[in-house]
Design a protein around this motif. Structure first.
Motif, PDB file in Angstrom:
ATOM      1  N   TRP A 159       0.852  -1.194   0.000  1.00  0.00           N
ATOM      2  CA  TRP A 159       0.000   0.000   0.000  1.00  0.00           C
ATOM      3  C   TRP A 159       0.888   1.245   0.000  1.00  0.00           C
ATOM      4  O   TRP A 159       1.705   1.431   0.892  1.00  0.00           O
ATOM      5  CB  TRP A 159      -0.926  -0.013   1.229  1.00  0.00           C
ATOM      6  CG  TRP A 159      -1.597   1.296   1.501  1.00  0.00           C
ATOM      7  CD1 TRP A 159      -2.136   2.159   0.605  1.00  0.00           C
ATOM      8  CD2 TRP A 159      -1.787   1.902   2.795  1.00  0.00           C
ATOM      9  NE1 TRP A 159      -2.655   3.261   1.238  1.00  0.00           N
ATOM     10  CE2 TRP A 159      -2.463   3.122   2.581  1.00  0.00           C
ATOM     11  CE3 TRP A 159      -1.470   1.525   4.093  1.00  0.00           C
ATOM     12  CZ2 TRP A 159      -2.810   3.981   3.633  1.00  0.00           C
ATOM     13  CZ3 TRP A 159      -1.820   2.364   5.149  1.00  0.00           C
ATOM     14  CH2 TRP A 159      -2.480   3.576   4.911  1.00  0.00           C
ATOM     15  N   LEU A 193     -12.550  -5.428  -8.915  1.00  0.00           N
ATOM     16  CA  LEU A 193     -12.869  -4.033  -8.636  1.00  0.00           C
ATOM     17  C   LEU A 193     -13.750  -3.466  -9.743  1.00  0.00           C
ATOM     18  O   LEU A 193     -13.810  -4.002 -10.861  1.00  0.00           O
ATOM     19  CB  LEU A 193     -11.580  -3.209  -8.551  1.00  0.00           C
ATOM     20  CG  LEU A 193     -10.604  -3.615  -7.446  1.00  0.00           C
ATOM     21  CD1 LEU A 193      -9.277  -2.905  -7.646  1.00  0.00           C
ATOM     22  CD2 LEU A 193     -11.180  -3.304  -6.078  1.00  0.00           C
ATOM     23  N   THR A 196     -12.802   1.136 -14.365  1.00  0.00           N
ATOM     24  CA  THR A 196     -12.422   2.541 -14.346  1.00  0.00           C
ATOM     25  C   THR A 196     -12.672   3.169 -15.720  1.00  0.00           C
ATOM     26  O   THR A 196     -12.791   2.474 -16.735  1.00  0.00           O
ATOM     27  CB  THR A 196     -10.937   2.695 -13.991  1.00  0.00           C
ATOM     28  OG1 THR A 196     -10.142   2.094 -15.034  1.00  0.00           O
ATOM     29  CG2 THR A 196     -10.617   2.008 -12.668  1.00  0.00           C
ATOM     30  N   LYS A 340     -12.043  -4.884 -12.727  1.00  0.00           N
ATOM     31  CA  LYS A 340     -10.586  -4.827 -12.738  1.00  0.00           C
ATOM     32  C   LYS A 340     -10.028  -5.854 -11.761  1.00  0.00           C
ATOM     33  O   LYS A 340     -10.466  -5.955 -10.615  1.00  0.00           O
ATOM     34  CB  LYS A 340     -10.137  -3.423 -12.333  1.00  0.00           C
ATOM     35  CG  LYS A 340      -8.633  -3.204 -12.349  1.00  0.00           C
ATOM     36  CD  LYS A 340      -8.322  -1.780 -11.936  1.00  0.00           C
ATOM     37  CE  LYS A 340      -6.810  -1.530 -11.936  1.00  0.00           C
ATOM     38  NZ  LYS A 340      -6.500  -0.152 -11.489  1.00  0.00           N
ATOM     39  N   TRP A 346      -1.391  -1.236  -4.305  1.00  0.00           N
ATOM     40  CA  TRP A 346      -2.525  -0.340  -4.064  1.00  0.00           C
ATOM     41  C   TRP A 346      -1.988   1.081  -3.959  1.00  0.00           C
ATOM     42  O   TRP A 346      -1.320   1.426  -2.976  1.00  0.00           O
ATOM     43  CB  TRP A 346      -3.269  -0.744  -2.796  1.00  0.00           C
ATOM     44  CG  TRP A 346      -3.990  -2.067  -2.912  1.00  0.00           C
ATOM     45  CD1 TRP A 346      -3.866  -2.975  -3.929  1.00  0.00           C
ATOM     46  CD2 TRP A 346      -4.921  -2.625  -1.998  1.00  0.00           C
ATOM     47  NE1 TRP A 346      -4.669  -4.055  -3.703  1.00  0.00           N
ATOM     48  CE2 TRP A 346      -5.333  -3.874  -2.525  1.00  0.00           C
ATOM     49  CE3 TRP A 346      -5.471  -2.196  -0.785  1.00  0.00           C
ATOM     50  CZ2 TRP A 346      -6.242  -4.698  -1.869  1.00  0.00           C
ATOM     51  CZ3 TRP A 346      -6.373  -3.015  -0.137  1.00  0.00           C
ATOM     52  CH2 TRP A 346      -6.762  -4.242  -0.665  1.00  0.00           C
ATOM     53  N   LYS A 347      -2.285   1.882  -4.962  1.00  0.00           N
ATOM     54  CA  LYS A 347      -1.723   3.226  -5.045  1.00  0.00           C
ATOM     55  C   LYS A 347      -2.523   4.210  -4.207  1.00  0.00           C
ATOM     56  O   LYS A 347      -3.714   4.045  -3.981  1.00  0.00           O
ATOM     57  CB  LYS A 347      -1.691   3.679  -6.503  1.00  0.00           C
ATOM     58  CG  LYS A 347      -0.795   2.804  -7.385  1.00  0.00           C
ATOM     59  CD  LYS A 347      -0.780   3.306  -8.826  1.00  0.00           C
ATOM     60  CE  LYS A 347       0.120   2.455  -9.697  1.00  0.00           C
ATOM     61  NZ  LYS A 347       0.150   2.936 -11.099  1.00  0.00           N
ATOM     62  N   GLU A 349      -3.621   7.110  -4.840  1.00  0.00           N
ATOM     63  CA  GLU A 349      -4.741   7.800  -5.467  1.00  0.00           C
ATOM     64  C   GLU A 349      -6.001   6.940  -5.483  1.00  0.00           C
ATOM     65  O   GLU A 349      -7.106   7.448  -5.651  1.00  0.00           O
ATOM     66  CB  GLU A 349      -4.384   8.229  -6.897  1.00  0.00           C
ATOM     67  CG  GLU A 349      -3.981   7.090  -7.817  1.00  0.00           C
ATOM     68  CD  GLU A 349      -2.485   6.974  -7.959  1.00  0.00           C
ATOM     69  OE1 GLU A 349      -2.020   6.622  -9.064  1.00  0.00           O
ATOM     70  OE2 GLU A 349      -1.767   7.233  -6.971  1.00  0.00           O
ATOM     71  N   ASP A 350      -5.827   5.639  -5.278  1.00  0.00           N
ATOM     72  CA  ASP A 350      -6.977   4.734  -5.271  1.00  0.00           C
ATOM     73  C   ASP A 350      -7.511   4.445  -3.876  1.00  0.00           C
ATOM     74  O   ASP A 350      -8.722   4.265  -3.705  1.00  0.00           O
ATOM     75  CB  ASP A 350      -6.604   3.405  -5.941  1.00  0.00           C
ATOM     76  CG  ASP A 350      -6.238   3.566  -7.400  1.00  0.00           C
ATOM     77  OD1 ASP A 350      -6.881   4.403  -8.074  1.00  0.00           O
ATOM     78  OD2 ASP A 350      -5.324   2.863  -7.866  1.00  0.00           O
ATOM     79  N   VAL A 351      -6.618   4.366  -2.880  1.00  0.00           N
ATOM     80  CA  VAL A 351      -7.066   3.942  -1.544  1.00  0.00           C
ATOM     81  C   VAL A 351      -6.664   4.896  -0.430  1.00  0.00           C
ATOM     82  O   VAL A 351      -6.931   4.620   0.743  1.00  0.00           O
ATOM     83  CB  VAL A 351      -6.550   2.523  -1.223  1.00  0.00           C
ATOM     84  CG1 VAL A 351      -7.142   1.503  -2.167  1.00  0.00           C
ATOM     85  CG2 VAL A 351      -5.031   2.462  -1.237  1.00  0.00           C
ATOM     86  N   ARG A 378     -11.014   4.823   2.432  1.00  0.00           N
ATOM     87  CA  ARG A 378     -10.952   4.204   1.101  1.00  0.00           C
ATOM     88  C   ARG A 378     -10.162   2.895   1.114  1.00  0.00           C
ATOM     89  O   ARG A 378     -10.456   1.986   0.334  1.00  0.00           O
ATOM     90  CB  ARG A 378     -10.345   5.173   0.088  1.00  0.00           C
ATOM     91  CG  ARG A 378     -11.271   6.328  -0.275  1.00  0.00           C
ATOM     92  CD  ARG A 378     -10.771   7.032  -1.522  1.00  0.00           C
ATOM     93  NE  ARG A 378      -9.544   7.760  -1.297  1.00  0.00           N
ATOM     94  CZ  ARG A 378      -8.678   8.091  -2.242  1.00  0.00           C
ATOM     95  NH1 ARG A 378      -8.903   7.736  -3.504  1.00  0.00           N
ATOM     96  NH2 ARG A 378      -7.576   8.776  -1.964  1.00  0.00           N
ATOM     97  N   ARG A 382     -11.850  -0.679   0.011  1.00  0.00           N
ATOM     98  CA  ARG A 382     -11.253  -1.595  -0.973  1.00  0.00           C
ATOM     99  C   ARG A 382     -11.230  -3.026  -0.418  1.00  0.00           C
ATOM    100  O   ARG A 382     -11.607  -3.972  -1.114  1.00  0.00           O
ATOM    101  CB  ARG A 382      -9.833  -1.118  -1.314  1.00  0.00           C
ATOM    102  CG  ARG A 382      -8.934  -2.139  -2.014  1.00  0.00           C
ATOM    103  CD  ARG A 382      -9.342  -2.430  -3.441  1.00  0.00           C
ATOM    104  NE  ARG A 382      -9.208  -1.288  -4.313  1.00  0.00           N
ATOM    105  CZ  ARG A 382      -8.076  -0.949  -4.964  1.00  0.00           C
ATOM    106  NH1 ARG A 382      -6.979  -1.668  -4.807  1.00  0.00           N
ATOM    107  NH2 ARG A 382      -8.052   0.104  -5.761  1.00  0.00           N
TER     108      ARG A 382
END
Length: 574
Positions: A159, A193, A196, A340, A346-347, A349-351, A378, A382
């Motif tokens: 992460w 997921l 996007t 997805k 896990w970047k 900007e996503d979590v 977030r 996830r």
């Protein structure tokens, strides 16, 4: 399989069996009816044991964020496991060795029995996610391999919890954290997921088709083992013979290709002299009689038909690039249900990040937060999205600031789900921070443009109550309902069946055996013919009956297939 050894392991490896079963005392319910959401204040080892009768094998997703064991004493939750209650427990369980344990030994002694109980609570189709940094990552991996099984290791997720590094940082600064994932049984697979916009942008629509599609080649690797799928296809406009690239083969069956290409012009199967070309593609000798897909008539007629078909849209699923004069391709249609795939990266900007988590908590608690290490909502969303369904139970036994409940409530509001959360927090802020955050999420928080609408929902707050056994005997102060729960679970590892008015002593039936707990607080019960006639009405292959005294002979017990257990000395231990 190699196993990890540490000081005190022999004292704690089976300690979860000796942990006394405590009742949970409900203090209040917030938000309306009690639907099953729980926040429990107390030692999570005792609380986890107390959850077994109702939840063993039922928890779909477990997320825990245990102490990282960094040695940082300044945190509200003492991160190096020097909390007085933990030290007291280590002294009682490990003995005098507990005073001299290294930091890592103490951490492993603390974690091992808790993980054993979590493994029992996890459903067969469930998974556990454990946040950890590198201080204990490899120790944690080894004991999880031992408890869950190395074959149930799913992944180590990385992460990206920090997006801004200080230029004056020394050494190699960390910008990532770890999440270990284990399942209850092998071959667990997460949900995909949501798609996007970037993924959907790869799909096109050149020909007014009803659905968007991705242009994909119709060949695949493995020509050497699929020689019968290497042959020529004649281009309908140019007449050129097309082959798959070297080392590859046409991935669809020949009849399927023939049927689809016949939408462009008349085609037929015909053997041609091209064995040398096909052998070069396959890298070996090939069969001489593999037919090609060839135009059935005159090339001029085929060209006219194909050009007319090209102008008539939409094109068939198999079509030709470059205005009909290029290579053959296929349409792979967009299926919104195919999301997805979850990866191990896990970047932020996503979590989210640690900073985002801190700001979230400040916003919810109006700047009064007293918790230094929350996780972003977030991130937990996830975890829950990939590991649960709409009616799943989610457990967090190191609840901290209550992020897990926040994420559950958010997702329930978003998709109409009925997920349930169970939080356990041993520290005093279980009420002032953990429960308070959940209250505000349910009701809404913030003011003006920053106001966040409430999610709705409810929870009940519990304190750990009395132990069910004292000095090896039943603790009668806890009440008969709790005793019945305990007895039936100890015997069957199943939850108690509903009370029957006509059979007040009946507990349930399991594997052909009916269970009865003939108990009265203020009087002694006697297992005799009178009690059998009055209290035992369920037909079963056998009976297990608890009572204070039994006056039936061994022959009589055998005749009716009855096992007698005396209250309270024969109570089984978990």
């Amino acid at each position: 399989m190699p196993v990890l050894q540490w000081i005190g392991k022999d004292k704690v490896i089976n300690h979860h069996l000796d942990v006394p079963f405590h009742v949970l005392d409900k203090q209040y319910t917030f938000g309306g009816e009690d639907s099953g959401n729980k926040i429990i204040h107390g030692d999570n080892l005792l609380a986890l044991k107390s959850l077994l009768p109702e939840y063993e094998g039922r928890v779909k997703c477990i997320y825990i964020d245990p102490p990282y064991n960094t040695g940082n004493e300044g945190w509200v939750y003492n991160d190096n496991v020097n909390d007085p209650r933990i030290r007291k427990w280590l002294g009682e369980v490990v003995g005098k060795e507990g005073e001299d344990l290294s930091r890592h030994d103490k951490w492993l002694c603390m974690m091992y029995p808790r993980l054993k109980l979590l493994q029992r609570l996890l459903a067969d189709d469930g998974a556990i996610f454990i946040s950890i940094d590198d201080n204990e990552l490899y120790n944690l991996k080894q004991i999880c391999d031992e408890i869950f099984g190395s074959s149930c290791f799913v992944a180590r997720i990385t992460w990206q919890n920090n997006y801004s590094l200080r230029n004056d940082a020394k050494g190699i600064p960390y910008e990532t954290d770890n999440i270990l994932v284990y399942s209850k049984i092998m071959n667990w697979s997460p949900h995909k997921l949501a798609r996007t916009a970037e993924m959907d942008a790869r799909y096109v629509n050149y020909d007014d088709d009803n659905n968007s599609y991705k242009v994909t080649p119709i060949h695949a690797p493995g020509a050497a083992t699929h020689k019968g799928m290497v042959y020529a296809i004649q281009q309908p406009i140019t007449g050129e013979l097309m082959y798959p690239p070297k080392g590859r083969h046409w991935k669809d069956g020949q009849q399927k290709l023939l049927d689809n290409l016949s939408e462009w012009a008349p085609y037929e199967l015909r053997v041609i002299d091209d064995a040398e070309i096909r052998a070069d593609i396959c890298g070996d000798n090939v069969y001489a009689d593999i037919p090609a897909i060839m135009l059935a008539g005159d090339i001029t007629d085929a060209k006219a038909i194909a050009l007319k078909r090209y102008k008539s849209m939409p094109w068939p699923q198999y079509f030709f690039l470059s205005k009909g004069r290029g290579s053959i391709q296929a349409k792979t249609y967009l299926d919104s249900s195919k999301g997805k795939v979850v990866s191990t990266l896990w970047k932020f900007e996503d979590v989210g990040t640690n900073v985002e988590a801190t700001n979230e908590l400040k916003s919810v608690l109006a700047g009064k937060q007293n918790f230094d290490t929350p996780k972003p909502v977030r991130l937990l969303e996830r975890v829950i999205q990939i590991a649960t369904d709409k009616n799943s139970i989610i457990l967090d036994s190191f609840a901290g600031s209550g992020t897990t409940a926040h994420a559950v409530l958010n997702l329930n509001k978003a998709d109409g789900g009925n997920r349930k959360f169970i939080l356990i927090e041993m520290m005093d802020y279980a009420e002032s921070t953990t429960a308070e955050r959940v209250r505000r999420v349910i009701d809404g928080y913030g003011e003006g443009k920053k106001a966040v609408e409430g999610t709705g929902g409810d929870f009940s707050f519990f304190e750990l109550g009395e132990p069910l056994l004292k000095n090896g005997k039943l603790n009668e102060t806890v009440g008969v309902d709790k005793l019945r729960d305990y007895i039936y679970f100890m015997e069957t590892h199943k939850s108690l069946e509903p009370v029957r008015k006509e059979e007040p002593y009946y507990l349930g039936i399991n594997l052909g055996t009916a269970y009865y707990f003939c108990y009265e607080k203020d009087s002694r019960t006697v297992l005799d013919y009178e009690l059998l006639g009055a209290a035992v009405k369920t037909r079963a292959d056998g009976y297990l009956i608890y009572a204070d005294i039994c006056t039936l002979s061994e022959e009589q017990l055998m005749k009716y297939n009855i096992t007698f257990k005396k209250i309270p000395r024969d109570i089984t231990r978990i």
